[in-house]
Design a protein around this motif. Structure first.
Motif, PDB file in Angstrom:
ATOM      1  N   ALA A  51      36.660  21.301 -34.039  1.00 22.05           N
ATOM      2  CA  ALA A  51      37.442  20.540 -33.054  1.00 22.05           C
ATOM      3  C   ALA A  51      37.584  19.088 -33.493  1.00 22.05           C
ATOM      4  O   ALA A  51      38.653  18.482 -33.327  1.00 22.05           O
ATOM      5  CB  ALA A  51      36.778  20.617 -31.681  1.00 22.05           C
ATOM      6  N   TRP A 132      43.271  22.176 -41.309  1.00 23.28           N
ATOM      7  CA  TRP A 132      43.933  21.664 -40.111  1.00 23.28           C
ATOM      8  C   TRP A 132      45.186  20.868 -40.476  1.00 23.28           C
ATOM      9  O   TRP A 132      46.251  21.049 -39.861  1.00 23.28           O
ATOM     10  CB  TRP A 132      42.974  20.795 -39.306  1.00 23.28           C
ATOM     11  CG  TRP A 132      42.070  21.561 -38.404  1.00 23.28           C
ATOM     12  CD1 TRP A 132      40.725  21.767 -38.569  1.00 23.28           C
ATOM     13  CD2 TRP A 132      42.433  22.261 -37.208  1.00 23.28           C
ATOM     14  NE1 TRP A 132      40.237  22.540 -37.543  1.00 23.28           N
ATOM     15  CE2 TRP A 132      41.254  22.847 -36.690  1.00 23.28           C
ATOM     16  CE3 TRP A 132      43.631  22.434 -36.523  1.00 23.28           C
ATOM     17  CZ2 TRP A 132      41.252  23.601 -35.517  1.00 23.28           C
ATOM     18  CZ3 TRP A 132      43.634  23.180 -35.354  1.00 23.28           C
ATOM     19  CH2 TRP A 132      42.448  23.762 -34.864  1.00 23.28           C
ATOM     20  N   TYR A 157      42.936  26.551 -32.043  1.00 22.00           N
ATOM     21  CA  TYR A 157      41.509  26.469 -31.751  1.00 22.00           C
ATOM     22  C   TYR A 157      41.026  27.707 -31.001  1.00 22.00           C
ATOM     23  O   TYR A 157      39.900  28.164 -31.196  1.00 22.00           O
ATOM     24  CB  TYR A 157      41.214  25.203 -30.946  1.00 22.00           C
ATOM     25  CG  TYR A 157      39.742  24.869 -30.848  1.00 22.00           C
ATOM     26  CD1 TYR A 157      39.004  24.559 -31.986  1.00 22.00           C
ATOM     27  CD2 TYR A 157      39.094  24.869 -29.613  1.00 22.00           C
ATOM     28  CE1 TYR A 157      37.649  24.261 -31.892  1.00 22.00           C
ATOM     29  CE2 TYR A 157      37.741  24.564 -29.518  1.00 22.00           C
ATOM     30  CZ  TYR A 157      37.028  24.263 -30.660  1.00 22.00           C
ATOM     31  OH  TYR A 157      35.695  23.961 -30.578  1.00 22.00           O
TER      32      TYR A 157
END
Length: 208
Positions: A51, A132, A157
């Motif tokens: 995250a 990412w 996610y």
């Protein structure tokens, strides 16, 4: 916006996240040796690290992509190269002459320690930020605004949660471990084919 193309990329994201690597092998090894609860603590740490990189990439790329189109193209090709690299790794494992290939890397400690170790693995893994950054440039338009990027972050996610938490549950089952070890080469060949095709599609999409 969810399109058939995005769903295909989302599936590729799931396969990339589920392919053998420090995070997945750490979860699998911990689940097999220490148990499900310990593996879940380790997986939650990995998700925290993931995250952090995902949000950082969204915040940075949302501004960069609006002013530097060449960055979009560079990261686009980086994503294709990364998928190609995963394909080669999977093919190498599938053609390896070694039958006894380790299925995981076990980690030990308290729940807090396992969480910290999981987070450290993802925070110090260059592959995480590359993944990412590359996936944003693949799925998002060149003029993407922060709202769009964070929408993609939420969906991607969610896929990471499915993979990492799923590994903790799956590899705490002796039956799953047995089946995976017996069909390892087939899984690796499937990974190699999918990653190779995804990389090719990304490289040729702009030529159409």
């Amino acid at each position: 916006m969810i399109t058939p193309e995005f769903m295909a990329i989302w599936v590729a994201w799931l396969l990339a996240g589920g392919s053998p690597g420090p995070a997945t092998m750490g979860i699998a090894g911990t689940a097999m040796t220490a148990g499900r609860k310990q593996a879940l603590a380790f997986a939650l740490g990995i998700l925290a690290g993931s995250a952090s990189w995902g949000i950082a990439a969204a915040l940075g790329l949302s501004a960069i992509m609006l002013t530097n189109a060449w960055v979009f193209e560079v990261l686009r090709y980086a994503g294709a190269a990364y998928l190609g690299w995963l394909a080669l790794k999977a093919l190498k494992r599938a053609t390896s002459k070694e039958d006894d290939v380790a299925l995981g890397t076990p980690f030990k400690g308290s729940y807090r320690s396992l969480f910290a170790k999981g987070a450290a693995i993802h925070l110090t893994n260059p592959k995480a930020i590359l993944s990412w950054g590359a996936i944003y440039t693949i799925v998002a338009p060149g003029d993407a605004v922060p709202t769009t990027l964070f929408g993609y972050f939420a969906m991607l996610y969610a896929g990471s949660i499915l993979i990492f938490i799923g590994y903790a549950f799956l590899f705490s089952s002796k039956k799953v471990v047995y089946v995976y070890s017996r069909a390892r080469r087939l899984f690796d060949l499937a990974f190699a084919g999918f990653f190779g095709l995804a990389s090719f599609k990304i490289l040729t999409a702009r030529l159409q």
